[in-house]
Design a protein around this motif. Structure first.
Motif, PDB file in Angstrom:
ATOM      1  N   GLN A   1       6.034  11.250  66.916  1.00  0.00           N
ATOM      2  CA  GLN A   1       6.391   9.878  66.542  1.00  0.00           C
ATOM      3  C   GLN A   1       5.594   8.851  67.332  1.00  0.00           C
ATOM      4  O   GLN A   1       5.157   7.849  66.786  1.00  0.00           O
ATOM      5  CB  GLN A   1       7.892   9.620  66.725  1.00  0.00           C
ATOM      6  CG  GLN A   1       8.334   8.262  66.210  1.00  0.00           C
ATOM      7  CD  GLN A   1       8.011   8.073  64.732  1.00  0.00           C
ATOM      8  OE1 GLN A   1       8.393   8.884  63.887  1.00  0.00           O
ATOM      9  NE2 GLN A   1       7.299   7.014  64.401  1.00  0.00           N
ATOM     10  N   SER A   2       5.373   9.105  68.607  1.00  0.00           N
ATOM     11  CA  SER A   2       4.584   8.167  69.414  1.00  0.00           C
ATOM     12  C   SER A   2       3.154   8.070  68.886  1.00  0.00           C
ATOM     13  O   SER A   2       2.597   6.968  68.789  1.00  0.00           O
ATOM     14  CB  SER A   2       4.573   8.594  70.881  1.00  0.00           C
ATOM     15  OG  SER A   2       5.867   8.469  71.438  1.00  0.00           O
ATOM     16  N   TRP A   3       2.552   9.205  68.529  1.00  0.00           N
ATOM     17  CA  TRP A   3       1.186   9.167  67.980  1.00  0.00           C
ATOM     18  C   TRP A   3       1.160   8.446  66.643  1.00  0.00           C
ATOM     19  O   TRP A   3       0.226   7.681  66.358  1.00  0.00           O
ATOM     20  CB  TRP A   3       0.604  10.572  67.851  1.00  0.00           C
ATOM     21  CG  TRP A   3       0.158  11.149  69.155  1.00  0.00           C
ATOM     22  CD1 TRP A   3       0.564  12.320  69.720  1.00  0.00           C
ATOM     23  CD2 TRP A   3      -0.804  10.587  70.079  1.00  0.00           C
ATOM     24  NE1 TRP A   3      -0.071  12.519  70.929  1.00  0.00           N
ATOM     25  CE2 TRP A   3      -0.922  11.468  71.165  1.00  0.00           C
ATOM     26  CE3 TRP A   3      -1.566   9.416  70.086  1.00  0.00           C
ATOM     27  CZ2 TRP A   3      -1.766  11.230  72.250  1.00  0.00           C
ATOM     28  CZ3 TRP A   3      -2.405   9.169  71.163  1.00  0.00           C
ATOM     29  CH2 TRP A   3      -2.497  10.068  72.227  1.00  0.00           C
ATOM     30  N   LYS A   4       2.176   8.662  65.801  1.00  0.00           N
ATOM     31  CA  LYS A   4       2.242   7.930  64.528  1.00  0.00           C
ATOM     32  C   LYS A   4       2.293   6.431  64.795  1.00  0.00           C
ATOM     33  O   LYS A   4       1.610   5.658  64.126  1.00  0.00           O
ATOM     34  CB  LYS A   4       3.474   8.363  63.724  1.00  0.00           C
ATOM     35  CG  LYS A   4       3.350   9.723  63.089  1.00  0.00           C
ATOM     36  CD  LYS A   4       4.644  10.069  62.352  1.00  0.00           C
ATOM     37  CE  LYS A   4       4.586  11.445  61.731  1.00  0.00           C
ATOM     38  NZ  LYS A   4       5.863  11.794  61.063  1.00  0.00           N
ATOM     39  N   ASN A   5       3.106   6.040  65.773  1.00  0.00           N
ATOM     40  CA  ASN A   5       3.221   4.620  66.115  1.00  0.00           C
ATOM     41  C   ASN A   5       1.889   4.061  66.601  1.00  0.00           C
ATOM     42  O   ASN A   5       1.479   2.974  66.203  1.00  0.00           O
ATOM     43  CB  ASN A   5       4.290   4.413  67.194  1.00  0.00           C
ATOM     44  CG  ASN A   5       5.681   4.760  66.725  1.00  0.00           C
ATOM     45  OD1 ASN A   5       5.945   4.918  65.542  1.00  0.00           O
ATOM     46  ND2 ASN A   5       6.593   4.915  67.672  1.00  0.00           N
ATOM     47  N   VAL A   6       1.221   4.793  67.487  1.00  0.00           N
ATOM     48  CA  VAL A   6      -0.066   4.350  68.026  1.00  0.00           C
ATOM     49  C   VAL A   6      -1.082   4.188  66.902  1.00  0.00           C
ATOM     50  O   VAL A   6      -1.769   3.165  66.789  1.00  0.00           O
ATOM     51  CB  VAL A   6      -0.597   5.341  69.099  1.00  0.00           C
ATOM     52  CG1 VAL A   6      -2.056   5.064  69.429  1.00  0.00           C
ATOM     53  CG2 VAL A   6       0.256   5.281  70.359  1.00  0.00           C
TER      54      VAL A   6
ATOM     55  N   LEU B   1      -3.346   0.240  65.108  1.00  0.00           N
ATOM     56  CA  LEU B   1      -4.652   0.149  65.769  1.00  0.00           C
ATOM     57  C   LEU B   1      -5.207  -1.271  65.808  1.00  0.00           C
ATOM     58  O   LEU B   1      -5.994  -1.599  66.690  1.00  0.00           O
ATOM     59  CB  LEU B   1      -5.651   1.100  65.112  1.00  0.00           C
ATOM     60  CG  LEU B   1      -5.388   2.585  65.335  1.00  0.00           C
ATOM     61  CD1 LEU B   1      -6.397   3.423  64.554  1.00  0.00           C
ATOM     62  CD2 LEU B   1      -5.427   2.939  66.813  1.00  0.00           C
ATOM     63  N   ALA B   2      -4.823  -2.115  64.877  1.00  0.00           N
ATOM     64  CA  ALA B   2      -5.305  -3.503  64.883  1.00  0.00           C
ATOM     65  C   ALA B   2      -4.797  -4.254  66.113  1.00  0.00           C
ATOM     66  O   ALA B   2      -5.402  -5.243  66.536  1.00  0.00           O
ATOM     67  CB  ALA B   2      -4.887  -4.220  63.606  1.00  0.00           C
ATOM     68  N   LYS B   3      -3.697  -3.772  66.672  1.00  0.00           N
ATOM     69  CA  LYS B   3      -3.114  -4.373  67.882  1.00  0.00           C
ATOM     70  C   LYS B   3      -2.899  -3.280  68.911  1.00  0.00           C
ATOM     71  O   LYS B   3      -1.786  -3.080  69.403  1.00  0.00           O
ATOM     72  CB  LYS B   3      -1.805  -5.079  67.546  1.00  0.00           C
ATOM     73  CG  LYS B   3      -1.975  -6.233  66.585  1.00  0.00           C
ATOM     74  CD  LYS B   3      -0.653  -6.856  66.250  1.00  0.00           C
ATOM     75  CE  LYS B   3      -0.867  -7.968  65.232  1.00  0.00           C
ATOM     76  NZ  LYS B   3       0.386  -8.516  64.763  1.00  0.00           N
ATOM     77  N   HIS B   4      -3.947  -2.576  69.241  1.00  0.00           N
ATOM     78  CA  HIS B   4      -3.886  -1.422  70.138  1.00  0.00           C
ATOM     79  C   HIS B   4      -3.921  -1.871  71.596  1.00  0.00           C
ATOM     80  O   HIS B   4      -4.985  -2.013  72.191  1.00  0.00           O
ATOM     81  CB  HIS B   4      -5.059  -0.478  69.816  1.00  0.00           C
ATOM     82  CG  HIS B   4      -5.031   0.817  70.557  1.00  0.00           C
ATOM     83  ND1 HIS B   4      -4.080   1.781  70.341  1.00  0.00           N
ATOM     84  CD2 HIS B   4      -5.854   1.311  71.509  1.00  0.00           C
ATOM     85  CE1 HIS B   4      -4.322   2.818  71.121  1.00  0.00           C
ATOM     86  NE2 HIS B   4      -5.384   2.567  71.853  1.00  0.00           N
ATOM     87  N   PHE B   5      -2.739  -2.123  72.139  1.00  0.00           N
ATOM     88  CA  PHE B   5      -2.607  -2.540  73.536  1.00  0.00           C
ATOM     89  C   PHE B   5      -3.500  -3.739  73.853  1.00  0.00           C
ATOM     90  O   PHE B   5      -4.195  -3.767  74.870  1.00  0.00           O
ATOM     91  CB  PHE B   5      -2.877  -1.364  74.486  1.00  0.00           C
ATOM     92  CG  PHE B   5      -2.018  -0.162  74.173  1.00  0.00           C
ATOM     93  CD1 PHE B   5      -0.656  -0.179  74.427  1.00  0.00           C
ATOM     94  CD2 PHE B   5      -2.573   0.969  73.604  1.00  0.00           C
ATOM     95  CE1 PHE B   5       0.147   0.901  74.119  1.00  0.00           C
ATOM     96  CE2 PHE B   5      -1.781   2.070  73.286  1.00  0.00           C
ATOM     97  CZ  PHE B   5      -0.415   2.025  73.552  1.00  0.00           C
ATOM     98  N   GLY B   6      -3.488  -4.723  72.950  1.00  0.00           N
ATOM     99  CA  GLY B   6      -4.232  -5.956  73.168  1.00  0.00           C
ATOM    100  C   GLY B   6      -5.649  -5.953  72.641  1.00  0.00           C
ATOM    101  O   GLY B   6      -6.383  -6.916  72.814  1.00  0.00           O
ATOM    102  N   THR B   7      -6.044  -4.874  71.964  1.00  0.00           N
ATOM    103  CA  THR B   7      -7.401  -4.754  71.435  1.00  0.00           C
ATOM    104  C   THR B   7      -7.347  -4.321  69.975  1.00  0.00           C
ATOM    105  O   THR B   7      -6.457  -3.573  69.580  1.00  0.00           O
ATOM    106  CB  THR B   7      -8.181  -3.679  72.236  1.00  0.00           C
ATOM    107  OG1 THR B   7      -8.167  -4.035  73.606  1.00  0.00           O
ATOM    108  CG2 THR B   7      -9.615  -3.568  71.767  1.00  0.00           C
TER     109      THR B   7
END
Length: 155
Positions: free
Chosen positions: A54-59, A63-69
């Motif tokens: 589930q965490s990988w699905k969320n990540v 991707l357009a908002k991947h930890f600020g990038t």
């Protein structure tokens, strides 16, 4: 008396096996080239067993908002990486929780393993962030996170 020592031996063996597993999280041999070229271009290519399905699905769905990038990739690449991450995601209960904020560094096992690290250590120039595993774990790129093979940068 013999039974007591037998139980002690079995307990010790199981304990050493569980810590050995925790120290080794090798990168699966079938990693797609896109995982290395896309993900590892900005940070370490984390072994997929460090997060739950589930965490990988969320990540991968954000991707357009991947930890600020903006880490967006084309649809084919996104599907290839997502499927591989899900196939190799954590299955052991210890690692299979949905990570808070989808961050490896917010999982309960990560916090527990790093609880002795003072907050100022994370801010050192040679580390910069808890997500920079290879700053301290010499063999992190190989998926080896053994406590016996750590070198914490002085600055």
């Amino acid at each position: 008396m013999k039974i007591k020592y037998t139980y002690y031996f079995i307990f010790s063996l199981l304990l050493s096996m569980s810590s050995a597993f925790a120290a080794k999280m090798p990168m699966p041999a079938d990693a797609p080239a896109s995982y290395e070229s896309e993900c590892a271009s900005c940070h370490m290519a984390y072994p997929p067993g460090l997060l739950s399905e589930q965490s990988w699905k969320n990540v991968m769905s954000s991707l357009a908002k991947h930890f600020g990038t903006d880490a967006s990739v084309d649809a084919k690449t996104q599907l290839e990486i997502t499927n591989w991450l899900i196939k190799n995601a954590a299955t052991r209960q210890k690692y299979s929780e949905t990570a808070p904020e989808n961050r490896i560094t917010k999982t309960s096992w990560f916090v527990r393993k790093h609880d002795e690290v003072r907050p100022d250590v994370w801010k050192r120039a040679g580390i910069k962030s808890p997500a920079n595993c290879s700053a301290c774990h010499i063999d992190a790129a190989s998926g080896i996170f053994s406590e016996k093979n750590i070198k914490i940068p002085a600055k």
